[in-house]
Design a protein around this motif. Structure first.
Motif, PDB file in Angstrom:
ATOM      1  N   ASN A  27       0.775  -1.246   0.000  1.00  8.11           N
ATOM      2  CA  ASN A  27       0.000   0.000   0.000  1.00  8.11           C
ATOM      3  C   ASN A  27       0.806   1.296   0.000  1.00  8.11           C
ATOM      4  O   ASN A  27       0.225   2.379  -0.064  1.00  8.11           O
ATOM      5  N   HIS A  28       2.111   1.181   0.102  1.00 12.20           N
ATOM      6  CA  HIS A  28       2.907   2.426   0.160  1.00 12.20           C
ATOM      7  C   HIS A  28       4.284   2.103  -0.441  1.00 12.20           C
ATOM      8  O   HIS A  28       4.670   2.668  -1.453  1.00 12.20           O
ATOM      9  N   GLU A  58      -7.940   3.713  -7.919  1.00 15.61           N
ATOM     10  CA  GLU A  58      -6.718   4.296  -7.377  1.00 15.61           C
ATOM     11  C   GLU A  58      -6.749   4.246  -5.856  1.00 15.61           C
ATOM     12  O   GLU A  58      -7.821   4.199  -5.277  1.00 15.61           O
ATOM     13  N   ALA A  59      -5.621   4.277  -5.165  1.00 17.39           N
ATOM     14  CA  ALA A  59      -4.291   4.277  -5.711  1.00 17.39           C
ATOM     15  C   ALA A  59      -3.672   2.874  -5.604  1.00 17.39           C
ATOM     16  O   ALA A  59      -3.005   2.420  -6.527  1.00 17.39           O
ATOM     17  N   SER A  60      -3.951   2.170  -4.505  1.00 14.26           N
ATOM     18  CA  SER A  60      -3.251   0.902  -4.264  1.00 14.26           C
ATOM     19  C   SER A  60      -3.598  -0.190  -5.271  1.00 14.26           C
ATOM     20  O   SER A  60      -2.822  -1.114  -5.488  1.00 14.26           O
ATOM     21  N   ILE A  62      -3.725   0.075  -8.439  1.00 19.46           N
ATOM     22  CA  ILE A  62      -3.065   0.260  -9.733  1.00 19.46           C
ATOM     23  C   ILE A  62      -1.892  -0.699  -9.923  1.00 19.46           C
ATOM     24  O   ILE A  62      -1.763  -1.347 -10.965  1.00 19.46           O
ATOM     25  N   ALA A  63      -1.045  -0.814  -8.911  1.00 22.91           N
ATOM     26  CA  ALA A  63       0.130  -1.685  -9.035  1.00 22.91           C
ATOM     27  C   ALA A  63      -0.310  -3.139  -9.215  1.00 22.91           C
ATOM     28  O   ALA A  63       0.243  -3.874 -10.042  1.00 22.91           O
TER      29      ALA A  63
END
Lengths: 191, 191
Positions: A27-28, A58-60, A62-63
């Motif tokens: 998450n970061h 978004e955001a987490s 996306i990866a």
């Protein structure tokens, strides 16, 4: 998925003994090799399912989504945008999501350009808890006249009602790479 | 990078004849194969540069960074979080960024857990315009006692002052995959 469960046990942190934080790798800060392995595992679980596009938020998400897309033949990824603006955007599909964590409603929004009728859309996200975010994405897919090919989740809180809510919405195919059965007294148990 | 320039010309849209929108492949819908090729190109340009970690900022930077990280030996990616809260978080490195587009200041924040003194950090982002976002990330890297290995950008607006601002901050290595020289009368020219 054993690799993920091991990572949760070694690198996850428990706040106040019961809130799982995985911002060390999901998450970061992001563990790219693990994300790649998770993408391969999603592809294995959804083998035989037609997937034209992956939708996340978004955001987490996306990866997770872009690394998975490589294992689905590089299908396009679309990420819904979160907005607190409740003004209607007529060029977008929108759905309102209540966040228990933040105790407020936000809106998820996808441009009409990037979802089309008839597409088979796989919904991916990092966490499944109460299911409101996933159901917002499912709602958006259907507004576009597209179909939900399934829902893929990295970490499901099995002790919350998210899976039931998604199934009530008529999506039977929910695949979670790790399902938490309980977090009690600082100890994580998987389902 | 020719592949990217071609994509900008075929799939980019110009609003009002001079605002370039690339949400078809970079900011909302994501072209995963192109992101992968861009990652390989960043690795080629920064060959010989030690990169321990990649730092970007949510949301659009995340896809660029994770796909690039694969080509840098799967180094960890950290994405700074944007927040409008101006309360100090003592567990985080923070920097304030003024957005001309949104006409307001937001804060970028990275947990102290995920940047360490001595690390060589490559800063990646999707756009470079006035350079305030990139300089916020550079500031954060330095607060951690880490070093900026370079700045990699997908699309640079060469007619704005971003590159100069980064160079003034003491970072000489800025690599942009496509540099816009001008957008006039609905026509894009590359540098």
């Amino acid at each position: 998925m054993q690799l993920l469960k091991d990572k949760i046990l070694t690198d996850g942190r428990l706040l106040d003994g019961y809130v799982l934080k995985v911002d060390n790798f999901l998450n970061h800060q992001l563990d790219v090799a693990l994300l790649d392995a998770m993408g391969a595992e999603f592809a294995r679980r959804f083998a035989g399912v037609k997937v034209d596009k992956i939708l996340t938020v978004e955001a987490s998400g996306i990866a997770v989504a872009v690394m998975a897309a490589r294992h689905f033949g590089n299908v396009p990824v679309v990420f819904a945008k979160k907005t607190e603006s409740l003004t209607l955007d007529k060029d977008a599909y929108e759905s309102d999501v209540y966040s228990f964590t933040k105790q407020k409603t936000y809106r998820v929004r996808v441009s009409r350009r990037y979802l089309s009728a008839g597409e088979q859309v796989l919904v991916l996200d990092d966490f499944l808890a109460n299911g409101h975010a996933a159901c917002g994405l499912i709602d958006i897919v259907r507004q576009a006249g597209a179909e939900v090919a399934g829902v893929g989740i990295v970490i499901e809180k099995g002790f919350q009602s998210g899976r039931a809510l998604i199934e009530e919405a008529g999506v039977s195919r929910v695949e979670s790479l790790a399902i938490l059965k309980s977090i009690a007294e600082g100890k994580i148990e998987f389902a």
